[in-house]
Design a protein around this motif. Structure first.
Motif, PDB file in Angstrom:
ATOM      1  N   GLY A  60       0.800  -1.221   0.000  1.00 16.95           N
ATOM      2  CA  GLY A  60       0.000   0.000   0.000  1.00 16.95           C
ATOM      3  C   GLY A  60       0.832   1.269   0.000  1.00 16.95           C
ATOM      4  O   GLY A  60       0.544   2.221  -0.743  1.00 16.95           O
ATOM      5  N   GLN A  61       1.895   1.294   0.814  1.00 21.62           N
ATOM      6  CA  GLN A  61       2.684   2.514   0.945  1.00 21.62           C
ATOM      7  C   GLN A  61       3.587   2.776  -0.262  1.00 21.62           C
ATOM      8  O   GLN A  61       4.064   3.889  -0.449  1.00 21.62           O
ATOM      9  N   ALA A  62       3.810   1.769  -1.088  1.00 20.86           N
ATOM     10  CA  ALA A  62       4.574   2.007  -2.323  1.00 20.86           C
ATOM     11  C   ALA A  62       3.833   3.009  -3.211  1.00 20.86           C
ATOM     12  O   ALA A  62       4.450   3.855  -3.869  1.00 20.86           O
ATOM     13  N   TYR A  63       2.511   2.935  -3.215  1.00 20.09           N
ATOM     14  CA  TYR A  63       1.724   3.891  -4.004  1.00 20.09           C
ATOM     15  C   TYR A  63       1.746   5.274  -3.361  1.00 20.09           C
ATOM     16  O   TYR A  63       1.796   6.292  -4.056  1.00 20.09           O
ATOM     17  N   ALA A  64       1.671   5.320  -2.018  1.00 24.80           N
ATOM     18  CA  ALA A  64       1.757   6.604  -1.330  1.00 24.80           C
ATOM     19  C   ALA A  64       3.121   7.253  -1.561  1.00 24.80           C
ATOM     20  O   ALA A  64       3.222   8.476  -1.705  1.00 24.80           O
ATOM     21  N   LEU A  65       4.148   6.436  -1.601  1.00 22.66           N
ATOM     22  CA  LEU A  65       5.496   6.952  -1.860  1.00 22.66           C
ATOM     23  C   LEU A  65       5.573   7.594  -3.236  1.00 22.66           C
ATOM     24  O   LEU A  65       6.264   8.605  -3.424  1.00 22.66           O
ATOM     25  N   ALA A  66       4.854   7.002  -4.191  1.00 17.74           N
ATOM     26  CA  ALA A  66       4.910   7.504  -5.569  1.00 17.74           C
ATOM     27  C   ALA A  66       3.832   8.540  -5.861  1.00 17.74           C
ATOM     28  O   ALA A  66       3.693   8.978  -7.012  1.00 17.74           O
ATOM     29  N   ASP A  67       3.065   8.943  -4.841  1.00 20.63           N
ATOM     30  CA  ASP A  67       1.966   9.889  -5.042  1.00 20.63           C
ATOM     31  C   ASP A  67       1.015   9.404  -6.125  1.00 20.63           C
ATOM     32  O   ASP A  67       0.547  10.179  -6.977  1.00 20.63           O
ATOM     33  N   ALA A  68       0.728   8.090  -6.132  1.00 24.62           N
ATOM     34  CA  ALA A  68      -0.147   7.495  -7.139  1.00 24.62           C
ATOM     35  C   ALA A  68      -1.360   6.870  -6.463  1.00 24.62           C
ATOM     36  O   ALA A  68      -1.295   6.459  -5.304  1.00 24.62           O
ATOM     37  N   ARG A  69      -2.457   6.803  -7.204  1.00 26.28           N
ATOM     38  CA  ARG A  69      -3.690   6.208  -6.675  1.00 26.28           C
ATOM     39  C   ARG A  69      -3.524   4.697  -6.611  1.00 26.28           C
ATOM     40  O   ARG A  69      -3.132   4.062  -7.589  1.00 26.28           O
ATOM     41  N   ALA A  70      -3.866   4.103  -5.466  1.00 25.34           N
ATOM     42  CA  ALA A  70      -3.669   2.663  -5.270  1.00 25.34           C
ATOM     43  C   ALA A  70      -4.925   1.894  -5.653  1.00 25.34           C
ATOM     44  O   ALA A  70      -6.033   2.335  -5.356  1.00 25.34           O
ATOM     45  N   PRO A  71      -4.782   0.735  -6.314  1.00 25.07           N
ATOM     46  CA  PRO A  71      -5.937  -0.127  -6.586  1.00 25.07           C
ATOM     47  C   PRO A  71      -6.490  -0.697  -5.283  1.00 25.07           C
ATOM     48  O   PRO A  71      -5.836  -0.671  -4.248  1.00 25.07           O
ATOM     49  N   ALA A  72      -7.701  -1.241  -5.357  1.00 24.91           N
ATOM     50  CA  ALA A  72      -8.316  -1.846  -4.177  1.00 24.91           C
ATOM     51  C   ALA A  72      -7.737  -3.232  -3.944  1.00 24.91           C
ATOM     52  O   ALA A  72      -7.475  -3.974  -4.890  1.00 24.91           O
ATOM     53  N   GLY A  73      -7.536  -3.576  -2.685  1.00 31.50           N
ATOM     54  CA  GLY A  73      -7.073  -4.917  -2.332  1.00 31.50           C
ATOM     55  C   GLY A  73      -5.573  -5.078  -2.501  1.00 31.50           C
ATOM     56  O   GLY A  73      -4.951  -4.479  -3.378  1.00 31.50           O
ATOM     57  N   THR A  74      -5.001  -5.902  -1.629  1.00 30.57           N
ATOM     58  CA  THR A  74      -3.557  -6.112  -1.671  1.00 30.57           C
ATOM     59  C   THR A  74      -3.129  -6.804  -2.961  1.00 30.57           C
ATOM     60  O   THR A  74      -2.111  -6.426  -3.564  1.00 30.57           O
ATOM     61  N   LEU A  75      -3.900  -7.813  -3.392  1.00 29.81           N
ATOM     62  CA  LEU A  75      -3.540  -8.498  -4.632  1.00 29.81           C
ATOM     63  C   LEU A  75      -3.605  -7.548  -5.819  1.00 29.81           C
ATOM     64  O   LEU A  75      -2.784  -7.635  -6.737  1.00 29.81           O
ATOM     65  N   GLY A  76      -4.574  -6.633  -5.805  1.00 30.29           N
ATOM     66  CA  GLY A  76      -4.657  -5.628  -6.863  1.00 30.29           C
ATOM     67  C   GLY A  76      -3.461  -4.698  -6.850  1.00 30.29           C
ATOM     68  O   GLY A  76      -2.941  -4.307  -7.917  1.00 30.29           O
ATOM     69  N   LYS A  77      -3.017  -4.319  -5.655  1.00 28.95           N
ATOM     70  CA  LYS A  77      -1.835  -3.458  -5.553  1.00 28.95           C
ATOM     71  C   LYS A  77      -0.596  -4.176  -6.076  1.00 28.95           C
ATOM     72  O   LYS A  77       0.240  -3.584  -6.772  1.00 28.95           O
ATOM     73  N   LEU A  78      -0.463  -5.444  -5.711  1.00 25.30           N
ATOM     74  CA  LEU A  78       0.689  -6.204  -6.193  1.00 25.30           C
ATOM     75  C   LEU A  78       0.643  -6.391  -7.699  1.00 25.30           C
ATOM     76  O   LEU A  78       1.668  -6.284  -8.388  1.00 25.30           O
ATOM     77  N   ALA A  79      -0.554  -6.654  -8.238  1.00 28.55           N
ATOM     78  CA  ALA A  79      -0.693  -6.842  -9.675  1.00 28.55           C
ATOM     79  C   ALA A  79      -0.393  -5.559 -10.442  1.00 28.55           C
ATOM     80  O   ALA A  79       0.129  -5.603 -11.562  1.00 28.55           O
ATOM     81  N   GLY A  80      -0.711  -4.416  -9.831  1.00 27.34           N
ATOM     82  CA  GLY A  80      -0.485  -3.145 -10.513  1.00 27.34           C
ATOM     83  C   GLY A  80       0.877  -2.532 -10.265  1.00 27.34           C
ATOM     84  O   GLY A  80       1.148  -1.413 -10.723  1.00 27.34           O
ATOM     85  N   SER A  81       1.734  -3.254  -9.540  1.00 22.14           N
ATOM     86  CA  SER A  81       3.043  -2.676  -9.216  1.00 22.14           C
ATOM     87  C   SER A  81       3.894  -2.436 -10.458  1.00 22.14           C
ATOM     88  O   SER A  81       4.710  -1.502 -10.490  1.00 22.14           O
ATOM     89  N   ALA A  82       3.708  -3.265 -11.506  1.00 26.45           N
ATOM     90  CA  ALA A  82       4.496  -3.073 -12.726  1.00 26.45           C
ATOM     91  C   ALA A  82       4.127  -1.757 -13.408  1.00 26.45           C
ATOM     92  O   ALA A  82       4.991  -1.067 -13.969  1.00 26.45           O
ATOM     93  N   GLU A  83       2.839  -1.395 -13.363  1.00 28.33           N
ATOM     94  CA  GLU A  83       2.395  -0.146 -13.978  1.00 28.33           C
ATOM     95  C   GLU A  83       2.739   1.070 -13.127  1.00 28.33           C
ATOM     96  O   GLU A  83       2.692   2.209 -13.618  1.00 28.33           O
TER      97      GLU A  83
END
Length: 474
Positions: free
Chosen positions: A128-151
């Motif tokens: 979750g905090q990887a998105y906060a670090l990048a000032d980017a909107r995070a997807p819902a759910g942990t699996l969604g965040k992990l799946a979207g990490s490449a983008e």
């Protein structure tokens, strides 16, 4: 009443602990999706209220990264007004557990499950905090965040990433600094450096939003208690109570760092329950005893509970006198602090050590963490506990056969715990016995014989019974 002969040591330690707690209180609140001030309110209650209780002399309480995931999901599902009701109910559950003297039972929780819980929390926090670090909107759910990490790389604000990475670098390097410098907490130095850089360079990054302590505090109304009619909300309450209690009593490991009063688990559970009840009435975050702050308290020379009480006073003074300072703190810096905290929760050394000595425990640890990432904190911990219980049941159900020939009769002594878990193996070994001669089963070596095994042994004996004119089971 805390003693006055150690006031100098306790006063100095309280300042250090407050400086450690401040960025964590704000960071945990922001990561939980609530106003930053609510994290400070919980820290104040953890000091000025919970600090007076005698359950533990040097443990320091406040909002914890370990509950961030659960609180965030609760706020997203039920709304911020319902948070106070959930925390209040969890506090009442803790009070009941303490009154029933259930605190000692938390010591029986498998260490593998506890480390797995912390690892799962760390992974979810990092995701979750990887998105906060990048000032980017995070997807819902942990699996969604992990799946979207490449983008995420393509959407990241690299200015914010640089601030967050710089904060992490300061935290990592600060541990190697001389002892005198390390009296100032690394988290405070990292956040202060990032804040100064953002202000001096006028960097266009997101910053903490401040509404004021009085405005942020919102006691729940009568209508908010209707949330408890939901089974999901009740599950959240139970999860908050159990996980906060487990993390609190797990933090009692700080007793190994000092020679003072040992933690009374039941009293500490009551203290936490009282604190969470008050936090719920204020609409603030839930609290636990936090190992980072507790260790900082001991290392700074605290002698009595006066240090943790005073640290709550420093937090209150900051929230009332200098709330505007929070508005200049970049969110990426706080994300860096929490990413570092999440990384420290990953028990890489424990997994490696367990794999060499107790592979079953390592499997429980990894499975618990994976279940938390795949589902949620409550269900993941329940899965881990169930797996640990199943593993213990399997390991304690060992049974084996001892064969002794007594003349022409084979005496088969069954030794161990005969349960349905080992029944297939037991029957295979019995079926492999030599046929044609007399066999006598000796059950005196059994410590436990369940109904399934008793029925199966009766059936095996009937099947093995001799035909007319032949020898069989005696």
């Amino acid at each position: 009443m805390p003693g006055t002969g150690t006031f100098r040591e306790d006063f100095g330690a309280s300042v250090v602990v407050a400086l450690v707690a401040l960025p964590l209180c704000v960071g945990v609140a922001v990561a939980s999706g609530v106003p930053a001030e609510l994290g400070i309110v919980t820290g104040v209650v953890g000091g000025l209220v919970t600090g007076w209780f005698r359950g533990s002399s040097l443990q320091v309480s406040g909002p914890a990264a370990g509950l961030t995931v659960l609180v965030y999901e609760a706020v997203r599902t039920y709304g911020l007004p319902a948070l106070g009701v959930l925390v209040l109910a969890a506090g009442l559950v803790q009070l009941c557990m303490g009154a029933l003297r259930l605190g000692q039972w938390f010591r029986a929780i498998s260490v593998a499950v506890v480390h797995g819980m912390l690892a799962g929390i760390g992974l979810v926090l990092i995701a979750g905090q990887a998105y906060a670090l990048a000032d980017a909107r995070a997807p819902a759910g942990t699996l969604g965040k992990l799946a979207g990490s490449a983008e995420l790389l393509g959407r990241a604000d690299w200015t914010a990433v640089a601030l967050g990475a710089g904060t992490i670098a300061v935290l990592a390097a600060w541990r190697r600094m001389p002892d005198r410098l390390r009296l100032v907490p690394g988290a405070l130095v990292g956040v202060a450096a990032a804040t100064a850089a953002a202000a001096l360079l006028r960097l266009p990054v997101d910053r903490v939003r401040v509404t004021g302590v009085l405005e942020a505090v919102a006691p729940p109304g009568w209508g908010d208690f209707g949330v408890l009619a939901s089974a999901g909300a009740v599950g959240t309450v139970i999860a908050l109570a159990l996980i906060a209690s487990a993390e609190t009593l797990f933090s009692a490991a700080v007793d190994r760092m000092h020679d003072g009063q040992r933690t009374d688990y039941d009293r500490e559970l009551v203290a936490q329950g009282f604190g969470n009840t008050l936090c719920g009435l204020l609409g603030a975050l839930p609290m636990t005893a936090v190992i980072v702050r507790s260790a900082a308290n001991v290392e700074a020379g605290a002698r009595t509970r006066a240090a943790r009480i005073l640290h709550g006073g420093w937090l209150l003074l900051f929230a009332v006198a200098l709330p505007g300072l929070l508005e200049v703190v970049p969110l990426a810096a706080l994300a860096g602090v929490l990413l570092h905290a999440g990384w420290k929760l990953l028990p890489a050394r424990q997994v490696a050590a367990l794999w060499r000595t107790h592979r079953g425990e390592a499997v429980v640890l990894v499975a618990t963490a994976s279940a938390i990432v795949a589902t949620n904190l409550f269900e993941g911990v329940l899965f881990g506990l169930g797996l640990a219980i199943a593993k213990a049941a399997w390991e304690t159900s060992h049974v084996h056969l001892e064969q002794v020939w007594e003349g022409e009769e084979l005496r088969v002594r069954i030794v161990g715990n005969a349960s349905f878990l080992r029944l297939p193996k037991l029957l295979d070994e019995l079926d492999a016995l030599p046929r044609g001669g007399a066999v006598r089963l000796d059950l005196t070596g059994l410590r436990h014989l369940d109904h399934a095994c008793l029925t199966a042994l009766d059936g095996w004996e009937r099947d093995r019974a001799p035909l007319p004119g032949r020898e069989g089971v005696s």
